[in-house]
Design a protein around this motif. Structure first.
Motif, PDB file in Angstrom:
ATOM      1  N   VAL A 128      14.725   4.012  -0.067  1.00  0.00           N
ATOM      2  CA  VAL A 128      14.375   4.198   1.345  1.00  0.00           C
ATOM      3  C   VAL A 128      13.309   5.274   1.489  1.00  0.00           C
ATOM      4  N   GLY A 129      13.431   6.349   0.720  1.00  0.00           N
ATOM      5  CA  GLY A 129      12.442   7.413   0.778  1.00  0.00           C
ATOM      6  C   GLY A 129      11.065   6.932   0.352  1.00  0.00           C
ATOM      7  N   GLU A 130      11.007   6.112  -0.694  1.00  0.00           N
ATOM      8  CA  GLU A 130       9.717   5.582  -1.145  1.00  0.00           C
ATOM      9  C   GLU A 130       9.071   4.721  -0.068  1.00  0.00           C
ATOM     10  N   LEU A 131       9.878   3.909   0.599  1.00  0.00           N
ATOM     11  CA  LEU A 131       9.320   3.079   1.666  1.00  0.00           C
ATOM     12  C   LEU A 131       8.801   3.929   2.824  1.00  0.00           C
ATOM     13  N   ASN A 132       9.533   4.989   3.155  1.00  0.00           N
ATOM     14  CA  ASN A 132       9.069   5.878   4.228  1.00  0.00           C
ATOM     15  C   ASN A 132       7.774   6.573   3.857  1.00  0.00           C
ATOM     16  N   VAL A 133       7.673   7.019   2.599  1.00  0.00           N
ATOM     17  CA  VAL A 133       6.443   7.674   2.148  1.00  0.00           C
ATOM     18  C   VAL A 133       5.278   6.690   2.191  1.00  0.00           C
ATOM     19  N   ALA A 134       5.518   5.475   1.702  1.00  0.00           N
ATOM     20  CA  ALA A 134       4.461   4.464   1.699  1.00  0.00           C
ATOM     21  C   ALA A 134       4.026   4.132   3.125  1.00  0.00           C
ATOM     22  N   ARG A 135       4.984   4.050   4.038  1.00  0.00           N
ATOM     23  CA  ARG A 135       4.627   3.774   5.431  1.00  0.00           C
ATOM     24  C   ARG A 135       3.792   4.917   6.006  1.00  0.00           C
ATOM     25  N   GLY A 136       4.185   6.148   5.691  1.00  0.00           N
ATOM     26  CA  GLY A 136       3.412   7.284   6.166  1.00  0.00           C
ATOM     27  C   GLY A 136       1.999   7.301   5.616  1.00  0.00           C
ATOM     28  N   ILE A 137       1.857   6.951   4.335  1.00  0.00           N
ATOM     29  CA  ILE A 137       0.519   6.893   3.732  1.00  0.00           C
ATOM     30  C   ILE A 137      -0.324   5.846   4.433  1.00  0.00           C
ATOM     31  N   GLN A 138       0.240   4.686   4.657  1.00  0.00           N
ATOM     32  CA  GLN A 138      -0.525   3.615   5.280  1.00  0.00           C
ATOM     33  C   GLN A 138      -0.907   3.954   6.721  1.00  0.00           C
ATOM     34  N   ALA A 146       3.412  -6.869   7.736  1.00  0.00           N
ATOM     35  CA  ALA A 146       4.503  -7.838   7.889  1.00  0.00           C
ATOM     36  C   ALA A 146       5.848  -7.190   7.563  1.00  0.00           C
ATOM     37  N   TRP A 147       5.861  -6.312   6.546  1.00  0.00           N
ATOM     38  CA  TRP A 147       7.087  -5.613   6.158  1.00  0.00           C
ATOM     39  C   TRP A 147       6.954  -4.136   6.508  1.00  0.00           C
ATOM     40  N   GLU A 148       7.773  -3.299   5.846  1.00  0.00           N
ATOM     41  CA  GLU A 148       7.699  -1.867   6.129  1.00  0.00           C
ATOM     42  C   GLU A 148       6.317  -1.307   5.842  1.00  0.00           C
ATOM     43  N   VAL A 149       5.696  -1.808   4.766  1.00  0.00           N
ATOM     44  CA  VAL A 149       4.345  -1.395   4.411  1.00  0.00           C
ATOM     45  C   VAL A 149       3.539  -2.639   4.096  1.00  0.00           C
ATOM     46  N   GLY A 150       2.212  -2.487   4.114  1.00  0.00           N
ATOM     47  CA  GLY A 150       1.356  -3.642   3.871  1.00  0.00           C
ATOM     48  C   GLY A 150       0.179  -3.300   2.988  1.00  0.00           C
ATOM     49  N   GLY A 151      -0.587  -4.323   2.626  1.00  0.00           N
ATOM     50  CA  GLY A 151      -1.725  -4.152   1.729  1.00  0.00           C
ATOM     51  C   GLY A 151      -3.066  -4.321   2.404  1.00  0.00           C
ATOM     52  N   ASP A 152      -3.105  -4.508   3.729  1.00  0.00           N
ATOM     53  CA  ASP A 152      -4.385  -4.615   4.446  1.00  0.00           C
ATOM     54  C   ASP A 152      -4.951  -3.226   4.730  1.00  0.00           C
ATOM     55  N   PHE A 153      -6.273  -3.149   4.837  1.00  0.00           N
ATOM     56  CA  PHE A 153      -6.900  -1.905   5.265  1.00  0.00           C
ATOM     57  C   PHE A 153      -8.279  -2.196   5.834  1.00  0.00           C
ATOM     58  N   CYS A 154      -8.743  -1.307   6.689  1.00  0.00           N
ATOM     59  CA  CYS A 154     -10.118  -1.324   7.167  1.00  0.00           C
ATOM     60  C   CYS A 154     -10.552   0.116   7.389  1.00  0.00           C
ATOM     61  N   LYS A 214       2.773  -7.582  -1.864  1.00  0.00           N
ATOM     62  CA  LYS A 214       3.349  -6.943  -0.674  1.00  0.00           C
ATOM     63  C   LYS A 214       4.064  -5.665  -1.079  1.00  0.00           C
ATOM     64  N   GLY A 215       4.511  -4.947  -0.095  1.00  0.00           N
ATOM     65  CA  GLY A 215       5.372  -3.802  -0.317  1.00  0.00           C
ATOM     66  C   GLY A 215       4.643  -2.567  -0.814  1.00  0.00           C
ATOM     67  N   VAL A 216       5.424  -1.717  -1.508  1.00  0.00           N
ATOM     68  CA  VAL A 216       4.909  -0.418  -1.948  1.00  0.00           C
ATOM     69  C   VAL A 216       3.737  -0.545  -2.908  1.00  0.00           C
ATOM     70  N   PRO A 217       3.767  -1.411  -3.925  1.00  0.00           N
ATOM     71  CA  PRO A 217       2.603  -1.494  -4.825  1.00  0.00           C
ATOM     72  C   PRO A 217       1.317  -1.825  -4.082  1.00  0.00           C
ATOM     73  N   ALA A 218       1.356  -2.782  -3.164  1.00  0.00           N
ATOM     74  CA  ALA A 218       0.151  -3.139  -2.410  1.00  0.00           C
ATOM     75  C   ALA A 218      -0.319  -1.976  -1.551  1.00  0.00           C
ATOM     76  N   ALA A 219       0.617  -1.234  -0.947  1.00  0.00           N
ATOM     77  CA  ALA A 219       0.235  -0.093  -0.111  1.00  0.00           C
ATOM     78  C   ALA A 219      -0.435   1.000  -0.932  1.00  0.00           C
ATOM     79  N   LEU A 220       0.067   1.228  -2.147  1.00  0.00           N
ATOM     80  CA  LEU A 220      -0.544   2.257  -2.990  1.00  0.00           C
ATOM     81  C   LEU A 220      -1.939   1.840  -3.457  1.00  0.00           C
ATOM     82  N   VAL A 221      -2.104   0.580  -3.818  1.00  0.00           N
ATOM     83  CA  VAL A 221      -3.432   0.100  -4.201  1.00  0.00           C
ATOM     84  C   VAL A 221      -4.381   0.198  -3.008  1.00  0.00           C
ATOM     85  N   MET A 222      -3.888  -0.140  -1.828  1.00  0.00           N
ATOM     86  CA  MET A 222      -4.691  -0.016  -0.614  1.00  0.00           C
ATOM     87  C   MET A 222      -5.175   1.418  -0.423  1.00  0.00           C
ATOM     88  N   ALA A 223      -4.281   2.390  -0.641  1.00  0.00           N
ATOM     89  CA  ALA A 223      -4.659   3.788  -0.467  1.00  0.00           C
ATOM     90  C   ALA A 223      -5.752   4.191  -1.444  1.00  0.00           C
TER      91      ALA A 223
END
Length: 624
Positions: free
Chosen positions: A247-257, A283-291, A310-319
């Motif tokens: 849960v903490g990882e998802l919250n961190v990833a959401r905050g980063i995104q 679509a989920w808690e975190v995503g892989g789109d960015f602009c 999807k998910g945390v890996p995509a969000a980190l690559v997005m960052a």
């Protein structure tokens, strides 16, 4: 689950507080006992002083001995004969076995001095010892009372340089005019109590280290107990801890995104020619789109991307991708070089085979020229029509891939619309997709926000209550070229010869006078334009070629255009010079463009039809 963790932490905190309180109590007991013994000894000394006839006799003897040597002390003091003065004091100590020490302290302010010397009998090593008085003796009663007295006896106290109970006789040392210049004091011990005090002092020193060691041992045992307790709690709640970690990882990833998302409708200072609006929802808690978008040197840099997965890996690559884009646009102006550099970085160590569909565009705001590179992304629309797309692969698939760059002219009043496939692939309850045709039907004129909000409403109406299956990002850019009536126009052709620079300075001076530019600003313009033209002559073309300098002015701006047909040379891609570094640590070059950036309000470079075109702008009436 969370309540259990709080209870664990609360129990540990209670143990730690209890241990600290135990140590504090021990320390308080130690110092309280020490203070109590000292107070008792002082009281015993006072009683002994008041009741013992021998003490009174000793006092009279010491007073007489001091009175006998006072003439010599005052005479040697007046002569500043310190050697003879110390000899008299040592003689007093030698003749009076009951005296254990003599202090001689100058009066503060007398002859600008503030020092004192203490000569005493050293029981440990034998003979006499000396100490320069290293504390503020003006706060001691034997000094403050003795400065105006010929015989003052202090209350009993423990000496600083020898651990004995004593009382002190103080007497003022006066000059020939009767003014006090120093205070001399004689220490007389209270023998029985002094012996007891010395013994207690030694006992305290012997027991101090064992007490500290025992306290440290107690803390070590307590720390061991706490560590064992924590390990047991962690083993008992391993499953809950693992869930909390996820849960903490998802919250961190959401905050980063969320932090990576640009503002919905940013305001760029000094730029009324663009209107942007961005919207993003995962679509989920975190995503892989960015602009993202930014303005540098009269160019709008913008991008949109969609990370595979999807998910945390995509969000980190997005960052990582967005940060890389931000880093590259500081020094790169070509979209194909930006995308190529991002691809080379993302393709390294890509063990999970994740990739990014990416569109990068660079819009030249003065001209409306758009250069772009599309790396496998959905088409970008301008006024409802898709831009041509070259077959480039997605970023991160294959390193060392050569991406192509395309161009388009963006008319004033046009709107650029970018989106990810979460828009066209949005599904309703029957699994029908929103599709390209519905999207194109809603590409209506208006502000960028109206376009995006209208598209959001259309997609929401289409999918209804169906759960979102893919990330969705949209970015709209409305471009309106700013035109104003030309107030004056000047041109000048210069050969590749720095000796022709005075002609340029003459024309610049005439134009600045005509538009009533402030003298300080006119000097800045002249210096910046001269630096730019000399740079062109030095780097862009050989002798024999010529450069054209055009100056235009309207009611608000002065515009300077330097163009030549020499080899491509873009000064704006030079990195900013760190002027805080010492001169010997700075890299060679770069100060010219650094100076131009500081003196002018904007700078822009374009390579068009085989010519270098450098545009500098200066506001005639700067706003505060």
């Amino acid at each position: 689950m969370m309540t259990s963790r709080k209870d664990q932490l609360r129990s540990i905190l209670v143990l730690v507080v209890a241990a600290l309180l135990l140590q504090l109590i021990t320390a308080v007991q130690y110092f309280s006992t020490r203070r109590g013994i000292s107070e008792q000894l002082t009281e015993m000394a006072q009683r002994d002083l008041n009741s013992t006839n021998r003490t009174a006799q000793l006092k009279q003897e010491v007073e007489a001995a001091l009175a006998q040597v006072m003439p010599d002390i005052e005479r040697f003091t007046a002569r500043h004969d310190n050697d003879s003065l110390w000899a008299v004091i040592r003689g007093l100590l030698g003749r009076q076995p009951q005296v254990i020490g003599v202090s001689y302290c100058h009066v503060v302010g007398a002859d600008g001095r503030h020092d004192g010397l203490y000569i005493y009998k050293d029981d440990k090593h034998g003979g006499l010892a000396e100490h320069v008085i290293d504390f503020d003796y003006t706060q001691r009663s034997w000094y403050s009372q003795g400065i105006d007295s010929d015989s003052f006896w202090s209350e009993p106290y423990i000496g600083k340089y020898n651990v004995k109970f004593m009382f002190t006789l103080s007497r003022a040392v006066r000059d020939a005019r009767g003014a006090t210049v120093a205070v001399i004091s004689v220490d007389l011990p209270i023998e029985e109590i002094s012996a007891l005090a010395s013994k207690l002092h030694e006992n305290q020193k012997r027991t101090f280290v064992p007490i500290i060691l025992l306290q440290l041992l107690g803390l070590g045992i307590l720390a061991f107990i706490i560590q064992r307790y924590v390990r047991g709690v962690l083993r008992l709640h391993q499953v809950n801890t693992e869930k909390e970690r996820i849960v903490g990882e998802l919250n961190v990833a959401r905050g980063i995104q969320e932090a990576m998302q640009p503002k919905a409708s940013p305001a760029f200072s000094g730029h009324n020619d663009i209107d942007l609006y961005a919207w993003q929802t995962p679509a989920w808690e975190v995503g892989g789109d960015f602009c993202d978008f930014s303005i540098r040197d009269e160019k709008l840099f913008f991008c949109i991307g969609d990370v595979s997965g999807k998910g945390v890996p995509a969000a980190l690559v997005m960052a990582v991708a967005r940060s890389t884009f931000r880093m590259l646009i500081v020094r790169e102006s070509a979209p194909e070089r930006i995308v190529t550099a991002m691809n080379d970085l993302m393709a390294q160590d890509n063990d999970y085979y994740m990739f990014i569909t990416l569109f990068v565009g660079v819009l030249d705001l003065p001209t409306g020229r758009l250069r772009y590179t599309n790396a496998g992304h959905t088409p970008v629309y301008v006024d409802g029509k898709p831009l041509p797309v070259d077959p480039n692969i997605a970023v991160g698939v294959l390193g060392d891939f050569q991406y192509s760059e395309q161009e388009a002219e963006i008319p004033s009043g046009s709107t650029i619309f970018l989106y990810t496939d979460g828009l066209t692939e949005a599904e309703d309850a029957r699994h029908d997709q929103f599709g390209t045709q519905r999207m194109e039907a809603h590409l209506k004129a208006g502000t960028s926000q109206q376009l995006v909000e209208g598209m959001k409403a259309a997609v929401s109406d289409f999918v209804g209550d169906t759960e979102q299956s893919d990330d969705l990002t949209m970015l709209a850019i409305r471009y309106v070229r700013q035109l104003s009536a030309t107030r004056l126009h000047r041109t000048l052709t210069l050969p590749c010869d720095v000796g022709e620079i005075p002609r340029l300075a003459e024309m610049v001076e005439e134009v600045c006078d005509e538009v009533s530019l402030a003298p300080a600003a006119a000097m800045q313009v002249n210096l910046a334009l001269e630096e730019a033209v000399v740079n062109v002559m030095k780097y862009a073309y050989p002798k024999g070629l010529e450069s054209d300098v055009t100056i235009d002015a309207d009611a608000e701006w002065m515009t300077f255009v330097v163009s030549d047909s020499g080899q491509p040379f873009d000064p704006t891609i030079r990195e900013e010079v760190d002027t805080t570094l010492p001169v010997e640590e700075r890299p060679i070059g770069g100060l010219g463009i650094h100076l131009i950036r500081r003196l002018m309000d904007s700078i822009n470079y374009e390579r068009r039809e085989g010519r270098n075109i450098l545009t500098l702008r200066k506001r005639i009436h700067p706003t505060e």
